[in-house]
Design an enzyme around this catalytic site. Structure first.
Site, PDB file in Angstrom:
ATOM      1  CG  ASP A   1      48.865  37.454   3.949  1.00 19.45           C
ATOM      2  OD1 ASP A   1      47.761  37.538   3.613  1.00 19.45           O
ATOM      3  OD2 ASP A   1      49.734  36.763   3.057  1.00 19.45           O
TER       4      ASP A   1
ATOM      5  CE  LYS B   1      49.888  30.556   0.923  1.00 20.37           C
ATOM      6  NZ  LYS B   1      48.988  31.526  -0.108  1.00 20.37           N
TER       7      LYS B   1
ATOM      8  NE  ARG C   1      43.173  38.643  -3.216  1.00 19.25           N
ATOM      9  CZ  ARG C   1      43.613  37.602  -2.348  1.00 19.25           C
ATOM     10  NH1 ARG C   1      43.090  36.594  -1.980  1.00 19.25           N
ATOM     11  NH2 ARG C   1      45.221  37.480  -2.616  1.00 19.25           N
TER      12      ARG C   1
ATOM     13  CB  CYS D   1      41.083  33.970   0.278  1.00 17.66           C
ATOM     14  SG  CYS D   1      42.090  32.637   1.203  1.00 17.66           S
TER      15      CYS D   1
END
Ligand code: UD1
Length: 420
Positions: A307, A22, A123, A118
């Protein structure tokens, strides 16, 4: 809203084919904005985020056409007709910011909504914007939008990132490929997905040196052409299934997985008593003995990936002894902890570290997914737990995992999707 129901306690056994990555596919699709010619991408995963990027590119005027019924190959091409990326699309996925560099380089202007994604921290995108400003862009923030323009072409610049950012490296790499002159990116991210992007850009005619290192040199060219590129396998998907095999005491082969992309993960699983070996088809993960606690700190590549932090924590929840898991990339990435604790885990968070005291067994419970990797950690935990686990709000999962319930069920997991 769909839910996933798991009846845990079955060791996984069999083979899982790893899909295209992805996090490589999204920037590679954005690179389609850099040329009028056709960019053909193969090994495209079937994910909600890919559909979101398709919608975004389509509203910029590009055609994104599947070349086979499985949608594994996509052809991207056409003229940029609209340089605005609206909030409605950007709020769904932070990686939408990756259109900013290519739009600015090709069209000289872009109006891009500040992104969503998310909820794992603040961020910001300041590193993307500062880099583009150094390349001559004029940037204003107005009404939740980034309004960027450049008179003529972007100009090569020497950019030193104060901290490592995957997205900022990718955005500037794409922008610099079409800039006037040479750009140097120092303290650039070294993730394999960046290497995949750089190789595709070079196949399109870009001149990028230092690939795979933290210092990239880009000699700008006047135009880029089409190319055909096969997307690298998803190392996070592979690491997730490795955690699933580890937590259930199973043995699986991960077809297409690249152990060389997972060095820190393979070493850490090894310390916990999990065997990971390279095979001709990919990698094999097996656990025959008890799991032992291991400490982990997330870091930019080649360190342990953030992740995979949540999935590894689910494994450590049933390991013998204590583990300390420290998150250094995102400040709010422990949202899976209360849910894991509802399943009987003993985890305490102190600032950016979580202390996991292993328990002999987890027990199934209804749990709530809060972000992409947190949701999958609850699936990993549910596979090992005694009884039934229902994971709610699985739309997060569909953003990043290609047919996860089919892949796990084919290895003996008792897992099903309940449409809701
Ligand atoms: C990418 C991955 C994501 C992964 C992350 C870190 C994609 C599509 N997503 O996200 O799955 O978790 O890398 O490996 O590839 N930061 C700033 N200013 C910026 C940009 C980033 O402060 O302008 C901070 C972020 O808040 C974060 C850190 O830098 O704390 C790393 O973020 P970054 O590497 O940019 O992550 P993404 O590219 O968003």
């Amino acid at each position: 809203m769909d839910r996933i129901r798991i009846r845990g306690g079955r060791p996984l056994s069999g083979e899982i084919a790893i899909s295209g990555a992805k996090n490589a596919a999204l920037p590679l699709m954005a690179a389609g904005l850099l040329t009028e010619e056709r960019l053909i991408l193969a090994n495209v995963p079937r994910l909600e985020d890919i559909r979101t990027m398709t919608t975004l590119l389509a509203q910029h005027g590009l055609e994104v056409a599947p070349l086979d019924p499985e949608r594994r190959r996509l052809a991207i091409g056409g003229l940029i007709r609209n340089t605005e990326a609206p909030y409605d699309i950007m709020r769904k996925m932070r990686a939408s910011i990756l259109v900013l560099g290519p739009l600015l380089a090709r069209a000289g202007e872009a109006r891009v909504s500040l992104p969503g994604g998310c909820a794992i921290g603040t961020r910001p995108v300041d590193l993307h914007l500062k880099g583009l400003e150094q390349m001559g862009a004029e940037i204003r923030l107005e009404g939740g939008y980034i309004a960027a323009r450049v008179a003529g072409r972007l100009r090569g610049a020497s950019i030193v990132f104060p901290s490592v950012s995957v997205g900022a490296t990718e955005n500037l790499l794409m922008a610099a490929s079409l800039a006037d002159g040479v750009t140097e990116l120092s303290n650039a991210a070294r993730e394999p997905e960046i290497e995949d992007l750089a190789r595709c850009l070079n196949a399109m005619g870009a001149r990028i040196g230092g690939i795979g290192t933290g210092h990239l040199t880009i000699e700008g060219v006047a135009r880029l052409s089409g190319a055909e590129h096969s997307i690298m396998p998803d190392r996070i998907e592979a690491g997730t299934y490795a955690c699933a095999a580890a937590v259930t005491g199973g043995e699986i082969v991960l077809r297409n997985a690249r152990p060389d992309h997972l060095g820190a993960v393979v070493r850490t699983l090894g310390c916990s008593g999990v065997d990971v070996s390279e095979t001709p088809e990919g990698m094999r993960v097996a656990r025959r003995n008890a799991l032992a606690g291991a400490d982990v700190m997330t870091e930019p590549y080649p360190g342990f990936p953030t992740d995979l932090q949540a999935q590894f924590m689910a494994v450590m929840a049933v390991a013998e002894g204590a583990s300390m898991i420290t998150e250094t990339i995102f400040e709010n990435r422990f949202m899976h902890v209360p849910e894991l604790n509802r399943m009987g885990a003993r985890i305490n968070v102190h600032g950016s570290s979580a202390i996991v005291r292993g328990v002999p067994e987890l027990s199934g419970a209804p749990v709530m997914a809060s972000d992409l990797r947190a949701s999958v950690s609850l699936i990993v935990a549910g596979l090992a737990a005694h009884g039934e686990t229902t994971v709610n709000r699985v739309y997060h999962l569909d953003r990043g995992y290609d047919r996860i319930e089919q892949k796990l069920a084919a290895c003996g997991a008792d897992i099903e999707r309940i449409p809701g």
